[in-house]
Design a protein around this motif. Sequence first.
Motif, PDB file in Angstrom:
ATOM      1  N   TYR A  54      -1.464  -8.706  10.221  1.00 24.92           N
ATOM      2  CA  TYR A  54      -0.615  -8.208   9.139  1.00 24.92           C
ATOM      3  C   TYR A  54      -1.211  -6.996   8.427  1.00 24.92           C
ATOM      4  O   TYR A  54      -0.478  -6.177   7.866  1.00 24.92           O
ATOM      5  CB  TYR A  54      -0.365  -9.310   8.110  1.00 24.92           C
ATOM      6  N   SER A  55      -2.523  -6.879   8.434  1.00 30.24           N
ATOM      7  CA  SER A  55      -3.165  -5.746   7.757  1.00 30.24           C
ATOM      8  C   SER A  55      -2.815  -4.417   8.416  1.00 30.24           C
ATOM      9  O   SER A  55      -3.016  -3.357   7.823  1.00 30.24           O
ATOM     10  CB  SER A  55      -4.687  -5.935   7.736  1.00 30.24           C
ATOM     11  N   LYS A  56      -2.264  -4.471   9.626  1.00 24.86           N
ATOM     12  CA  LYS A  56      -1.925  -3.250  10.353  1.00 24.86           C
ATOM     13  C   LYS A  56      -0.524  -2.722  10.022  1.00 24.86           C
ATOM     14  O   LYS A  56      -0.197  -1.584  10.346  1.00 24.86           O
ATOM     15  CB  LYS A  56      -2.034  -3.496  11.860  1.00 24.86           C
ATOM     16  N   ILE A  57       0.290  -3.552   9.371  1.00 18.10           N
ATOM     17  CA  ILE A  57       1.693  -3.177   9.154  1.00 18.10           C
ATOM     18  C   ILE A  57       1.809  -1.990   8.209  1.00 18.10           C
ATOM     19  O   ILE A  57       2.479  -0.992   8.516  1.00 18.10           O
ATOM     20  CB  ILE A  57       2.486  -4.382   8.610  1.00 18.10           C
ATOM     21  N   SER A  58       1.189  -2.070   7.047  1.00 15.60           N
ATOM     22  CA  SER A  58       1.342  -1.007   6.044  1.00 15.60           C
ATOM     23  C   SER A  58       0.770   0.315   6.529  1.00 15.60           C
ATOM     24  O   SER A  58       1.309   1.385   6.215  1.00 15.60           O
ATOM     25  CB  SER A  58       0.682  -1.422   4.732  1.00 15.60           C
ATOM     26  N   ALA A  59      -0.306   0.261   7.310  1.00 18.98           N
ATOM     27  CA  ALA A  59      -0.884   1.503   7.842  1.00 18.98           C
ATOM     28  C   ALA A  59       0.097   2.197   8.783  1.00 18.98           C
ATOM     29  O   ALA A  59       0.208   3.431   8.795  1.00 18.98           O
ATOM     30  CB  ALA A  59      -2.195   1.200   8.561  1.00 18.98           C
ATOM     31  N   ALA A  60       0.826   1.410   9.564  1.00 17.24           N
ATOM     32  CA  ALA A  60       1.808   1.991  10.484  1.00 17.24           C
ATOM     33  C   ALA A  60       2.985   2.586   9.716  1.00 17.24           C
ATOM     34  O   ALA A  60       3.499   3.656  10.067  1.00 17.24           O
ATOM     35  CB  ALA A  60       2.292   0.929  11.463  1.00 17.24           C
ATOM     36  N   THR A  61       3.407   1.905   8.654  1.00 23.90           N
ATOM     37  CA  THR A  61       4.485   2.451   7.830  1.00 23.90           C
ATOM     38  C   THR A  61       4.061   3.772   7.206  1.00 23.90           C
ATOM     39  O   THR A  61       4.826   4.746   7.194  1.00 23.90           O
ATOM     40  CB  THR A  61       4.880   1.442   6.733  1.00 23.90           C
ATOM     41  N   LYS A  62       2.845   3.801   6.684  1.00 18.95           N
ATOM     42  CA  LYS A  62       2.327   5.049   6.107  1.00 18.95           C
ATOM     43  C   LYS A  62       2.258   6.144   7.166  1.00 18.95           C
ATOM     44  O   LYS A  62       2.562   7.317   6.893  1.00 18.95           O
ATOM     45  CB  LYS A  62       0.943   4.836   5.498  1.00 18.95           C
TER      46      LYS A  62
END
Length: 425
Positions: A59-67
């Motif tokens: 889950y920690s990878k989701i926001s980085a991909a959105t950014k």
Amino acid sequence: MYHIVRRGVSVLTAMVVVGAVAACSGSSGTSGASVPGVTSTEIIVGTHTPLTGPAAAGYSKISAATKAYFDYVNSKGGVNGRKITFKIMDDGYNPATTQQVVRQLVLQDKVFAILSGLGTPTHTGVLDFLNTNKVPDLFVASGSLSWNQPKKYPYTFGYNPDYTIEGKIFANYIKANLAGKKVCTFGQNDDFGADGLKGVQAVLGASGVTHSETYDVTNTNVGPAIGALKAAGCQVTIAFTVPGFSALALGAAAQLGFRTQWMVSNVGADYATLGGLLKDATGPLLEGVLSTAYLPAPMDTSNPWVSLFMKLNQQYNNNTAFDGNVEYGFAVGYLFVQALKAAGKDLTRQGIVDAVEKNGFSGPGLSALRFSATDHSGFGGLQMGKVQDGKQLVFGPLYTTDDGSGPVTETSSTQPAPPEDGIPS
């Protein structure tokens, strides 16, 4: 974990002040009014997500991909001349921390909206705050039924299919392909697990579930629960689990010699994420595991959306290992940009809520989004998925249903090709 930090008086005072300010500023939606987080050159949005803690795996990878998607859009000029600033706050999957960081984003950072706040137990605690302050609460990263209450929470919209829908589709598959087997559930001890069990029982009946066990995210010792499932003779076990606890359950079952047909919720079944947790045991423990999907399988490189997101991931996300969480992050970013464009140049909080309710969005989803003035849930359809020969791919028809007593039906859906430049028109 659930202890609330004593900030009552100061937070209540701040909420009253913000409510008063909102009442005489951008919340009215009138042209020319000051809108929090919006200038002529910038849109500031925020999220809460577990960069650490029991749900950080994957889950920690989701926001980085959105950014990363926003960085790409910004490189092309942004949306209506405004570039998107994405503020990412770690809440450790702790509801008390979620309340702190969301209040910071709204009261101090003055974000325009909260986007893709992650987690059922975490996001539940900020629903009232966000809606009281008329902050768009878009595309919550969870399938709880709580997000679909447009009268009570008019600013909140879901994204994932409801866990009740997923439970019904799992149960429908069991009726057709695993009839006569003892069916059990292993679920998170909150709305995640409860909504999923509700869906299973809607199709199989209360007596159709032989035994149920739950887990708390603060306790990684799942051995007793898995032992109880074994003792109950469970032949099919549906897991409504986040990735870390999917891995713990599979590992404990192997240690106890518990052989069952695992069916794992889409939010906890990503092959690459589980592989990172299970290490050398990945192959034997995941082979044959069933799941569901509403986005293309991240291993399906022939899918044009997967190809697009992999390309952008390489260019704007440090070429991080591509998996379902990275795909999810890009997909949410794409939808948010669609919503911004639909809301128009004269951007207001009410304007983007109205735009989402009008819907008409298209993208990488396997099924349609259900947004309307009376439905704030997200995707309504799922395909079954399976791990076979080390690959996790979808198979069979697309199924849709509701979160009540409606039937599970096969539905046809055509996935559009992505725009040539990867940005919605």
